[in-house]
Design an enzyme around this catalytic site. Structure first.
Site, mmCIF file in Angstrom:
data_model
loop_
_atom_site.group_PDB
_atom_site.id
_atom_site.type_symbol
_atom_site.label_atom_id
_atom_site.label_comp_id
_atom_site.label_asym_id
_atom_site.label_seq_id
_atom_site.Cartn_x
_atom_site.Cartn_y
_atom_site.Cartn_z
ATOM 1 N N THR A 49 77.934 -11.142 46.306
ATOM 2 C CA THR A 49 76.569 -11.209 47.342
ATOM 3 C C THR A 49 76.257 -12.634 47.031
ATOM 4 O OG1 THR A 49 75.007 -11.456 45.256
ATOM 5 C CG2 THR A 49 76.413 -9.646 45.600
ATOM 6 N N CYS A 50 74.893 -12.711 47.605
ATOM 7 C CA CYS A 50 74.258 -14.271 48.369
ATOM 8 C C CYS A 50 74.012 -15.726 46.816
ATOM 9 C CB CYS A 50 72.537 -14.248 48.550
ATOM 10 S SG CYS A 50 71.404 -13.596 48.182
ATOM 11 N N GLN A 115 68.000 -4.282 45.713
ATOM 12 C CA GLN A 115 69.150 -4.567 46.602
ATOM 13 C C GLN A 115 70.395 -4.147 46.150
ATOM 14 O OE1 GLN A 115 66.200 -6.369 47.189
ATOM 15 N NE2 GLN A 115 65.558 -4.271 48.697
ATOM 16 N N GLN A 119 74.477 -2.895 46.208
ATOM 17 C CA GLN A 119 75.689 -4.336 46.415
ATOM 18 C C GLN A 119 76.811 -3.708 45.107
ATOM 19 O OE1 GLN A 119 73.255 -7.503 46.422
ATOM 20 N NE2 GLN A 119 72.978 -7.372 48.358
ATOM 21 N N GLN A 191 72.772 -4.880 55.185
ATOM 22 C CA GLN A 191 71.681 -4.200 54.082
ATOM 23 C C GLN A 191 70.631 -5.550 53.970
ATOM 24 O OE1 GLN A 191 72.084 -3.805 49.754
ATOM 25 N NE2 GLN A 191 71.589 -1.136 50.194
ATOM 26 N N THR A 192 70.423 -6.862 53.652
ATOM 27 C CA THR A 192 69.781 -7.564 53.857
ATOM 28 C C THR A 192 69.008 -7.557 55.414
ATOM 29 O OG1 THR A 192 71.236 -8.346 52.125
ATOM 30 C CG2 THR A 192 68.774 -9.856 52.882
#
Length: 414
Positions: A49-50, A115, A119, A191-192
């Site tokens: 993820t980020c 979120q 993920q 999604q984001t």
């Protein structure tokens, strides 16, 4: 079989490091094939993820960690970044506790953000799709999802409208007082990106442009809004000229917006992509404002106090859930061992019984045969326990001797 995880996250690694070690944007099937090809790696789930990249593994030998690090290092573009300087290794129960906290949003940069659960579920699904998950790891993830669901229903940790996406919009609002007169460009319809789009539409900007690799996904998101339009990534040079605010949430391996795309017009650039999609040098131009994921920390800190109380409630649920999982695993292991023990005994009895019955059918003395049968079974059944007790005695393992005595109903005081 041992359960481990290797992780690089925002707590120890700044964005430029996380960008180098991110596995997002790569061919997922290829990643799973390559990691499962490593000797002693049995099953795997890859999460990227980020804010983090983590690999969850079932392994047959802990020494394989070095091989996994070599595998991961192979995907790093800049050789100056060494994974051994940044990764965190977790083992056993610590892995499960961390994964539960992670899925509940307690390990997120934004405490309680919802979120991350989606993920984690996506990563689990991709692992199953690539036949990379086994029974034990599957049970772990199922318990994690059940725990996250319980935390969401029994606490209010996810009720504040806070996420990386929300925090990004908050930063944009701080820089531009009147967003209703501004054009907003969102890059990425994942999604984001979709969450960003929802937050932006609530601010009623003049125009929202959503750019994505596949325009169909962008069209699906924008179709219900008159001031929104869907575009291909190839249109970025033209879209940037129109935009006042550019927000990127996309998986790319190199910058897709650089200084050559911008003129003298003041703009706000917000990059929540990992690896970064917007060149940080954009912020060096006097007319621009540039934010990356790490800059969102300040916004997030403002919201932490609201969630701390709910976080403590969530922690108690997680601890209880972990205890439940471990108890169930003990029962599974115990039942498996008991089943194997009975199968072993059946094998010993069946072989000796068949021989004994054959002798009786041939007219041999039945009483003598039965006595001999009982003696042979006793000898075979007790062989391994006796060997084990002798070995434990040699090693001074009185605890093992006591355990074996209890197993056979012997007097432990002697």
């Amino acid at each position: 079989m041992a359960l481990i995880s290797l992780a690089i996250d925002y707590k120890k690694s700044p964005i430029e490091v996380r960008s180098e070690f991110a596995l997002s944007g790569l061919d997922v099937s290829m990643l799973y094939r390559s990691i499962l090809a490593i000797d002693n790696v049995v099953h795997a789930v890859i999460l990227s993820t980020c804010n983090r990249t983590e690999v969850y593994l079932e392994i047959s030998d802990l020494r394989v960690v070095d091989d996994i690090l070599v595998w991961w290092q192979g995907y790093v573009r800049n050789p100056n970044y060494k994974i051994k300087d940044y990764f965190k290794l977790r083992q056993g129960t610590e892995v499960i506790m961390h994964l539960m906290k992670l899925a509940c949003g307690l390990e997120s940069m934004v405490l309680g953000e919802p979120q991350i659960l989606g993920q984690v579920k996506d990563s689990y699904t991709l692992s199953k799709k690539n036949h990379a998950i086994g029974k034990e790891l599957d049970r772990v993830f199922q318990k994690v999802f059940a725990t996250a669901k319980r935390v969401r229903s029994e606490t209010r940790i996810g009720h504040c409208p806070v996420s990386v996406a929300f925090s990004a919009i908050t930063l944009a609002k701080r820089q531009l007082d009147n967003i209703s007169s501004k054009n907003v460009l969102i890059i990425g319809a994942g999604q984001t990106g979709e969450l960003l789009f929802r937050h932006v539409t609530a601010l009623a900007p003049k125009q929202i442009m959503l750019a994505n690799r596949t325009i169909e996904k962008a069209q699906k998101i924008t179709s219900a809004f008159r001031n929104a339009s869907a575009h291909y990534l190839s249109e970025l040079p033209q879209l940037i000229k129109k935009a006042d605010i550019i927000i990127a949430a996309v998986n790319v391996l190199e910058y897709i917006v650089t200084c050559k795309y911008v003129g003298d017009k003041p703009r706000v650039f917000i990059d929540i992509s990992i690896p970064q999609a917007l060149d940080p040098k954009l912020g060096e131009l006097e007319q621009n404002v540039y934010y990356c994921v790490d800059d969102i920390n300040a916004v997030i800190e403002d919201n932490k106090d609201k969630r701390k109380y709910e976080s403590s409630k969530a922690q108690k649920i997680i601890v209880k859930s972990l205890e439940e999982y471990l108890e169930k695993e003990k029962a599974i292991i115990s039942n498996s061992a008991i089943k194997e023990l009975f199968q072993k005994a059946d094998g010993l009895v069946d072989l000796s019984l068949e021989k004994s019955l054959a002798k009786i059918r041939n007219g041999k003395d039945a009483e003598e045969i039965i006595k001999r049968f009982a003696y042979e079974i006793k000898k075979k059944v007790l062989h391994y326990p006796v060997v084990g007790m002798k070995e434990a005695s040699k090693q001074g393992r009185s605890d093992c001797l006591v355990c074996m005595k209890r197993m056979f109903g012997l007097n432990v005081e002697k």
